[in-house]
Design a protein around this motif. Structure first.
Motif, PDB file in Angstrom:
ATOM      1  N   ASP A 223      -4.888   2.295  -8.601  1.00 48.39           N
ATOM      2  CA  ASP A 223      -5.797   3.029  -7.724  1.00 48.39           C
ATOM      3  C   ASP A 223      -6.598   4.093  -8.458  1.00 48.39           C
ATOM      4  OD1 ASP A 223      -4.791   1.544  -5.624  1.00 48.39           O
ATOM      5  OD2 ASP A 223      -3.236   3.028  -5.158  1.00 48.39           O
TER       6      ASP A 223
ATOM      7  N   GLN B 216      -4.786  10.533  -9.134  1.00 56.09           N
ATOM      8  CA  GLN B 216      -5.234  11.554  -8.188  1.00 56.09           C
ATOM      9  C   GLN B 216      -4.869  12.972  -8.618  1.00 56.09           C
ATOM     10  OE1 GLN B 216      -3.985  10.796  -4.176  1.00 56.09           O
ATOM     11  NE2 GLN B 216      -5.205   8.936  -3.989  1.00 56.09           N
TER      12      GLN B 216
ATOM     13  N   ASN C  20      -5.845   7.156   7.533  1.00 59.44           N
ATOM     14  CA  ASN C  20      -6.916   6.268   7.086  1.00 59.44           C
ATOM     15  C   ASN C  20      -7.171   6.428   5.586  1.00 59.44           C
ATOM     16  OD1 ASN C  20      -8.216   5.072   9.722  1.00 59.44           O
ATOM     17  ND2 ASN C  20      -7.858   7.246  10.144  1.00 59.44           N
ATOM     18  N   THR C  21      -7.180   5.308   4.881  1.00 65.10           N
ATOM     19  CA  THR C  21      -7.493   5.293   3.453  1.00 65.10           C
ATOM     20  C   THR C  21      -8.468   4.148   3.186  1.00 65.10           C
ATOM     21  OG1 THR C  21      -5.275   6.113   2.928  1.00 65.10           O
ATOM     22  CG2 THR C  21      -6.567   5.192   1.123  1.00 65.10           C
TER      23      THR C  21
ATOM     24  N   ASN D  85     -10.709   5.101  -4.496  1.00 56.30           N
ATOM     25  CA  ASN D  85      -9.950   5.213  -3.245  1.00 56.30           C
ATOM     26  C   ASN D  85     -10.164   6.589  -2.632  1.00 56.30           C
ATOM     27  OD1 ASN D  85      -7.203   6.953  -3.578  1.00 56.30           O
ATOM     28  ND2 ASN D  85      -7.735   5.980  -5.524  1.00 56.30           N
TER      29      ASN D  85
ATOM     30  N   TYR E 291     -10.453   1.837   0.209  1.00 57.69           N
ATOM     31  CA  TYR E 291     -10.405   1.383  -1.178  1.00 57.69           C
ATOM     32  C   TYR E 291     -11.640   0.536  -1.478  1.00 57.69           C
ATOM     33  CZ  TYR E 291      -5.371   2.452  -0.879  1.00 57.69           C
ATOM     34  OH  TYR E 291      -4.154   3.065  -0.708  1.00 57.69           O
TER      35      TYR E 291
ATOM     36  N   LYS F 290      -8.725   9.022   0.506  1.00 53.48           N
ATOM     37  CA  LYS F 290      -7.807   9.313   1.597  1.00 53.48           C
ATOM     38  C   LYS F 290      -8.571  10.125   2.631  1.00 53.48           C
ATOM     39  CE  LYS F 290      -3.350  11.485   2.643  1.00 53.48           C
ATOM     40  NZ  LYS F 290      -2.228  12.292   2.097  1.00 53.48           N
TER      41      LYS F 290
ATOM     42  N   LYS G 277      -6.787  13.598  -2.937  1.00 51.82           N
ATOM     43  CA  LYS G 277      -7.534  13.000  -1.823  1.00 51.82           C
ATOM     44  C   LYS G 277      -8.250  11.719  -2.232  1.00 51.82           C
ATOM     45  CE  LYS G 277      -6.853  16.123   1.454  1.00 51.82           C
ATOM     46  NZ  LYS G 277      -6.207  15.785   2.737  1.00 51.82           N
ATOM     47  N   SER G 278      -8.815  11.717  -3.420  1.00 52.83           N
ATOM     48  CA  SER G 278      -9.584  10.558  -3.865  1.00 52.83           C
ATOM     49  C   SER G 278      -9.581  10.496  -5.383  1.00 52.83           C
ATOM     50  CB  SER G 278     -11.014  10.616  -3.341  1.00 52.83           C
ATOM     51  OG  SER G 278     -11.671  11.778  -3.799  1.00 52.83           O
TER      52      SER G 278
ATOM     53  N   TYR H 205       0.821  -1.213   0.000  1.00 59.86           N
ATOM     54  CA  TYR H 205       0.000   0.000   0.000  1.00 59.86           C
ATOM     55  C   TYR H 205       0.851   1.257   0.000  1.00 59.86           C
ATOM     56  CZ  TYR H 205      -2.986  -3.754   1.556  1.00 59.86           C
ATOM     57  OH  TYR H 205      -3.631  -4.972   1.649  1.00 59.86           O
TER      58      TYR H 205
END
Length: 771
Positions: A229, A232, A304-305, A297, A307, A299, A258-259, A56
């Motif tokens: 992922d 971003q 904490n993340t 995903n 998925y 963040k 962030k996502s 990760y």
């Protein structure tokens, strides 16, 4: 299980005594896309202290307090150096820039240049899609399953197929994971394409031996595949158009940095050519597959993340309205990464996976369907504790619920066949593990661990008893409760001892239990092959494998050489009685035979990483055998996948800035096969007589594939494109796919063999684009 976890926690706490006062931790990402980097190296400038990022992108490095120059490096990226005054533990999240003018090293490699020598892990290979893009394959599609078949100890299941065997084991003994979800029958179009769309794949790790304790359930290998992922940083699109298939990937940030999301699809259009036929039956036939990969995903914060990822793929074949056959996989994974502190990393996963197939036959007097389904839910909790630079502890729990609906036949009232219903079988697999990666000496690195497994055979259902001849002698009904426990301890060990800075010797041992069994009598895994779980009659397969190896790098890690020897002993192997009925049979277990197996061999691997010409040579000298009391008078006989010699030569050459050439040559001994030893006549019809099981050989197999990739000079920095031209089976070798026997039409009472070849020379062209 509770006691096991308590012991693991105590071991974790005891390691704190070795911890340094200052811990540097963080996550490394790609500066252009925000993708986490797996296996990136974080080290002090003099390499006294070093570690690598996990699956990760997280790392934890223990250091003495003071000023340090921290070096962040990853293959194909600019090395970044940060000078830090570390007086207390701190977080370092960093981004690395890809090298603009890098020649893609089309090799299978570990991320650390000398990781193959220094790491305790053995029998493992790592690859990315960039590293295999110029390897020639069938129909010009990048295919990771066909690429791993070019590695030592890994064998192809047959001409054009994605099926593979590892160190003499069966195809069902390979655990294939996509973002932690199990994938069954990982092939499209009966094996000509693999299930995995390479555009959606970020990283692939293959374990052949020394399998880490966190993996279980298969006794030969683990293929761990991670999906991308999603970008971003910005919106991007990538795809390709080929002769029979096209693909498209879209990725973009949801909230920048962030996502993000990634969605990738692929479809063949071979069925569209059928529409050109004047034959109405052909015109209405089906011949296609499609697959879809998606990932989100988020963040949530620095610790904490979340998925969310999924896959869905389906094949659909059919002839008019007389016959149809479809099958497919579906997976979904929810993962939560949590960083408790600088040393403790957690991953929690809830995983869904299923595989189904359906067959429909309809004619004047026959109308029936056959359906089968495998379904599992899996809850995993994994922890990684980075005690110090030389000590990492991993431990966790895994609860898997497995349900198999065997092939059942559903016939209409007007059909001349009868409906057959077979009970669904269920089991719960509970496992806990702990492993310790430790470097007690500068020259010695070890990984040791233990996995504890309890498989519970579950009702409801009717369980049958059989005598030695396979005849049904009784039955017992179990309600919704445990019918039987199978408890196994699975120790794991791997070690590396450095002889000097360029060479090492390694050794490994692992014991693994397997509770899911595939019933097949071909070397090519078919979607209709039956799966069964361990039951009152079927015991878990168990393998004990030991291996030793010598590893050596040359010329500043530009060249690598390794030689590994292995021996694997397998218990509770499965074969069939002569004339076994495998489809829609509620007494299927009576058709099975149980025995033992062994596989042993030597593997050589040499590769070149540098210069305009790079690639690798792999060679395996091996033997795989089985022994059953009821077959060949209890003597050892060759397994179907037994091959004495297996050679692969892979080369890539940078002809110019725009052109890259690729070539692959393959040679292997033909598979073991059972041919008739004689024949006799019954009512005027010839019947063949068989004696020795797998006592004959198919002809030797060899093939040359060529490719050329043209990438024009970039006129637009945002848009890139390339053309890939390929030739599969360049010298048109007619390799035998099937050899069968028939009565001669010209010579009375004579029998003749005839050969069916699947492919001759096949050209291909694909246009790839990215913006």
């Amino acid at each position: 299980m509770i006691r096991f976890i308590v012991v693991a926690a105590c071991l974790l706490c005891s390691m704190q005594a070795f911890a340094q006062d200052v811990v540097l931790s963080g996550v490394l990402r790609d500066a252009n896309t925000g993708e986490t980097l797996i296996g990136a190296v974080v080290s002090t400038e003099n390499n006294v202290h070093a570690t690598s990022t996990n699956a990760y992108g997280f790392f934890s490095l223990s250091l003495p307090s003071g000023i340090h120059k921290i070096q962040l490096s990853y293959v194909g990226y600019e090395t970044k150096v940060e000078e830090l005054n570390l007086q207390s533990s701190r977080r370092l999240n960093a981004e690395l820039k890809p090298l603009d003018n890098l020649l893609d090293e089309v090799v299978v490699s570990a991320k650390k240049k000398d990781g193959n020598v220094r790491d305790a892990q053995m029998g493992a290979f790592n690859m990315t899609m960039e590293e295999i893009k110029n390897v020639p394959v069938l129909f010009g599609e990048k295919d990771l399953l066909k690429t791993i078949q070019l590695l030592p100890g890994v064998q192809s299941g047959g001409e054009g197929t994605s099926n593979f065997y590892v160190r003499g084991g069966g195809s069902d003994q390979n655990l294939i994971l996509l973002d932690e979800a199990t994938v069954y029958n990982a092939s499209h179009l009966l094996g000509f394409f693999s299930t995995f769309n390479s555009d959606a794949i970020k990283d692939v790790q293959l374990y052949k031996g020394g399998i880490p304790s966190q993996f279980g359930g298969r006794i030969s290998s683990v293929l761990d595949i991670a999906m991308m992922d999603g970008n971003q940083k910005r919106f991007s699109t990538e795809g390709g158009i080929g002769l029979i298939a096209s693909r498209l990937k879209i990725e973009a940030p949801i909230v920048k940095d962030k996502s993000s999301f990634m969605i990738s699809g692929r479809r063949t259009y071979a069925d569209m050519f059928l529409k050109l036929s004047n034959d109405q039956d052909v015109n209405q036939s089906k011949l296609y597959f499609y697959d879809l990969n998606a990932k989100l995903n988020f963040k949530l914060n620095d610790k904490n993340t979340l998925y969310l990822s999924g896959y869905f793929g389906k094949d659909d074949l059919g002839y008019s309205d007389l016959f149809s056959f479809d099958w497919g996989n579906a997976t979904a994974t929810v993962r939560w990464n949590h960083i408790f502190n600088d040393k403790l990393f957690s991953n929690t996963s809830l995983i869904y996976s299923d595989f189904t197939y359906n067959v429909q036959v309809s004619s004047d007097d026959t109308d029936f369907s056959i359906a089968s389904k495998i379904l599992n839910w899996n809850l995993k909790q994994d922890f990684s504790y980075y005690a110090n630079t030389n000590s990492t502890i991993r431990f966790g729990l895994n609860v898997l619920r497995q349900s198999i609906q065997p092939a059942s036949l559903n016939a209409s009232r007007s059909s001349n066949v009868n409906s057959i219903t077979v009970d669904t079988r269920q089991g719960i697999d509970l496992a806990a593990y702990v492993s310790h990666e430790w470097k007690p000496l500068d020259r010695l690195s070890v990984i040791y661990g233990l996995r504890v497994n309890d498989f519970m055979v579950m009702g409801p259902g009717t369980f049958y008893d059989f005598d030695a001849d396979g005849e049904n002698t009784g039955e017992t009904f179990y309600g919704t409760r445990v019918a039987k426990h199978y408890f196994n301890l699975e120790p794991r060990f791997s070690a590396s001892f450095l002889l000097n800075d360029q060479s090492s010797i390694k050794a490994s041992y692992n014991r693994i239990a397997q509770n899911l069994h595939q019933l097949t009598n071909t070397t090519s895994s078919l979607p209709t092959d039956q799966y069964v779980v361990s039951s009152l009659n079927i015991k878990p397969q168990i393998a004990n494998q030991g291996a030793v190896g010598y590893f050596r790098n040359f010329m500043d890690n530009g060249y690598e050489f390794s030689m590994e020897a292995y021996y694997k002993y397998m218990q509770n192997q499965i074969d069939f009685r002569n004339g076994a009925d495998l489809q829609a049979n509620r007494l299927l277990e009576g058709e099975l035979l149980f025995g033992i197996g062994r596989a042993y061999g030597l593997e050589w691997y040499f590769r070149k990483n540098v210069g305009k010409l790079n690639g690798w040579i792999s060679y395996t000298l091996a033997k795989s055998e089985r022994k059953f009391d009821e077959i060949d008078n209890g003597n050892w006989f060759s397994a179907r996948q037994d091959r004495t010699h297996d050679l692969s030569v892979v080369g890539m050459y940078e002809l110019s800035k725009s052109w890259t050439l690729g070539a692959t040559f393959i040679f292997n001994t033909g598979n073991a096969v059972t041919f008739p030893s004689g024949k006799y006549e019954v009512d005027g019809r010839s019947m063949f007589y068989y004696t020795e099981r797998n006592g004959y050989r198919m002809p030797n197999y060899h093939r040359l594939d060529l490719s050329a990739t043209y990438e024009p000079r970039k006129a637009n920095k945002r848009f890139n494109s390339s053309w890939t031209f390929g030739v599969y089976n360049a010298y048109n070798r007619r390799n035998a796919y099937i050899i069968d026997f028939r009565d001669s039409e010209t010579t009375p009472n004579a029998t003749e063999a005839y050969q069916v070849a699947l492919f001759g020379i096949i050209p291909s062209v694909t246009w790839n684009f990215k913006f």
